[in-house]
Design a protein around this motif. Structure first.
Motif, PDB file in Angstrom:
ATOM      1  N   MET A 278       0.851  -1.186   0.000  1.00 50.35           N
ATOM      2  CA  MET A 278       0.000   0.000   0.000  1.00 50.35           C
ATOM      3  C   MET A 278       0.887   1.236   0.000  1.00 50.35           C
ATOM      4  SD  MET A 278      -3.071   0.805   2.541  1.00 50.35           S
ATOM      5  CE  MET A 278      -2.781   2.069   3.704  1.00 50.35           C
ATOM      6  N   ALA A 279       0.659   2.113  -0.941  1.00 49.70           N
ATOM      7  CA  ALA A 279       1.461   3.333  -1.057  1.00 49.70           C
ATOM      8  C   ALA A 279       0.721   4.473  -0.394  1.00 49.70           C
ATOM      9  CB  ALA A 279       1.712   3.648  -2.524  1.00 49.70           C
ATOM     10  N   THR A 280       1.449   5.251   0.340  1.00 52.32           N
ATOM     11  CA  THR A 280       0.854   6.433   0.961  1.00 52.32           C
ATOM     12  C   THR A 280       1.693   7.642   0.604  1.00 52.32           C
ATOM     13  OG1 THR A 280       2.127   6.156   2.976  1.00 52.32           O
ATOM     14  CG2 THR A 280      -0.059   5.137   2.914  1.00 52.32           C
ATOM     15  N   ALA A 281       1.057   8.767   0.588  1.00 47.66           N
ATOM     16  CA  ALA A 281       1.755  10.012   0.281  1.00 47.66           C
ATOM     17  C   ALA A 281       1.785  10.871   1.537  1.00 47.66           C
ATOM     18  CB  ALA A 281       1.041  10.743  -0.848  1.00 47.66           C
ATOM     19  N   THR A 282       2.855  11.579   1.711  1.00 47.71           N
ATOM     20  CA  THR A 282       2.934  12.509   2.836  1.00 47.71           C
ATOM     21  C   THR A 282       2.169  13.766   2.479  1.00 47.71           C
ATOM     22  OG1 THR A 282       4.954  13.482   1.975  1.00 47.71           O
ATOM     23  CG2 THR A 282       5.195  11.619   3.502  1.00 47.71           C
ATOM     24  N   TYR A 283       1.970  14.588   3.472  1.00 50.44           N
ATOM     25  CA  TYR A 283       1.321  15.861   3.196  1.00 50.44           C
ATOM     26  C   TYR A 283       2.209  16.687   2.269  1.00 50.44           C
ATOM     27  CZ  TYR A 283      -2.162  15.167   6.836  1.00 50.44           C
ATOM     28  OH  TYR A 283      -3.189  14.697   7.584  1.00 50.44           O
ATOM     29  N   PRO A 284       1.613  17.490   1.411  1.00 50.63           N
ATOM     30  CA  PRO A 284       2.457  18.320   0.544  1.00 50.63           C
ATOM     31  C   PRO A 284       3.185  19.375   1.386  1.00 50.63           C
ATOM     32  CG  PRO A 284       0.157  18.917   0.297  1.00 50.63           C
ATOM     33  CD  PRO A 284       0.206  17.700   1.177  1.00 50.63           C
ATOM     34  N   PRO A 285       4.302  19.864   0.897  1.00 51.56           N
ATOM     35  CA  PRO A 285       5.017  20.896   1.661  1.00 51.56           C
ATOM     36  C   PRO A 285       4.177  22.170   1.722  1.00 51.56           C
ATOM     37  CG  PRO A 285       5.966  20.647  -0.518  1.00 51.56           C
ATOM     38  CD  PRO A 285       4.948  19.565  -0.368  1.00 51.56           C
ATOM     39  N   PRO A 286       4.434  23.009   2.717  1.00 48.84           N
ATOM     40  CA  PRO A 286       3.674  24.263   2.793  1.00 48.84           C
ATOM     41  C   PRO A 286       4.007  25.163   1.619  1.00 48.84           C
ATOM     42  CG  PRO A 286       5.430  24.236   4.426  1.00 48.84           C
ATOM     43  CD  PRO A 286       5.410  22.892   3.787  1.00 48.84           C
ATOM     44  N   PRO A 287       3.114  26.097   1.299  1.00 53.38           N
ATOM     45  CA  PRO A 287       3.396  26.999   0.183  1.00 53.38           C
ATOM     46  C   PRO A 287       4.645  27.827   0.498  1.00 53.38           C
ATOM     47  CG  PRO A 287       1.344  27.603   1.284  1.00 53.38           C
ATOM     48  CD  PRO A 287       1.821  26.350   1.912  1.00 53.38           C
ATOM     49  N   PRO A 288       5.356  28.256  -0.527  1.00 53.73           N
ATOM     50  CA  PRO A 288       6.632  28.933  -0.292  1.00 53.73           C
ATOM     51  C   PRO A 288       6.525  30.261   0.454  1.00 53.73           C
ATOM     52  CG  PRO A 288       6.045  28.992  -2.622  1.00 53.73           C
ATOM     53  CD  PRO A 288       5.053  28.106  -1.936  1.00 53.73           C
ATOM     54  N   TYR A 289       5.359  30.893   0.440  1.00 58.05           N
ATOM     55  CA  TYR A 289       5.274  32.196   1.095  1.00 58.05           C
ATOM     56  C   TYR A 289       5.233  32.100   2.621  1.00 58.05           C
ATOM     57  CZ  TYR A 289       0.267  31.151   0.895  1.00 58.05           C
ATOM     58  OH  TYR A 289      -0.961  30.555   0.997  1.00 58.05           O
ATOM     59  N   TYR A 290       5.275  30.894   3.194  1.00 54.85           N
ATOM     60  CA  TYR A 290       5.308  30.791   4.655  1.00 54.85           C
ATOM     61  C   TYR A 290       6.584  31.411   5.202  1.00 54.85           C
ATOM     62  CZ  TYR A 290       8.811  27.058   4.868  1.00 54.85           C
ATOM     63  OH  TYR A 290       9.959  26.349   4.793  1.00 54.85           O
TER      64      TYR A 290
END
Length: 168
Positions: free
Chosen positions: A1-13
């Motif tokens: 089973m493949a899982t994906a991590t949360y996407p990185p925060p937007p660059p303007y953080y």
């Protein structure tokens, strides 16, 4: 089973990384939107003006003018709506192929009812605001009366205590 991590925060953080130490380091918020804008494919406007029925392409069934008797017009439209629904029931029984025109008439009556009710929204908002403010005033008056009552009670107890001490 493949899982994906949360996407990185937007660059303007990164613009806000020093906000805790220096709140002035964060950029100013964007200016408010003026005029029309598009959201989820729909075009919207920032003005709160109720468009007329003619602007919406709907025939107006109630009287025009600034002095509309809303109660009378709403009752009239409600009666008209009931009549059209009864006629629709008759047509569905006798001539089912001719129902489309009656459904369109019912739709027009509903649109007129909604427009009349929406034109009363500013009045409703004012009345609600007046009611809320009156409740706040009443609560504050009760709070002041409670404070005054407790102050007088404290003065009475203090005077009784001073009288008791003077008596000894």
């Amino acid at each position: 089973m493949a899982t994906a991590t949360y996407p990185p925060p937007p660059p303007y953080y990164r613009l806000y990384k020093d906000y805790v130490q220096d709140p002035e380091s964060a950029p100013e918020p964007p200016p408010p939107i003026e005029g029309t804008y598009i959201c989820f494919g729909g075009s919207y406007t920032t003005s709160d003006v109720l468009p007329s029925l003619e602007e919406q392409g709907v025939r107006q069934l109630y009287s025009k003018g600034p002095n509309i008797d809303f109660k009378k017009e709403l009752r009239s439209l409600n009666g008209e709506l009931q009549l059209h629904i009864l006629e629709l029931a008759d047509i569905l029984i006798e001539r089912p192929s001719q129902y489309a025109r009656r459904v369109e008439e019912i739709s027009t009556v509903f649109k007129n009812l909604h427009h009349l009710l929406n034109s009363l929204r500013p009045h409703q908002a004012r009345a609600t605001l007046i009611h809320i403010l009156e409740l706040q005033i009443e609560r504050r008056k009760q709070a002041v009366e409670d404070i005054n009552r407790r102050r007088e009670e404290a003065r009475r107890i203090l005077n009784e205590s001073l009288a008791t001490l003077d008596g000894h």
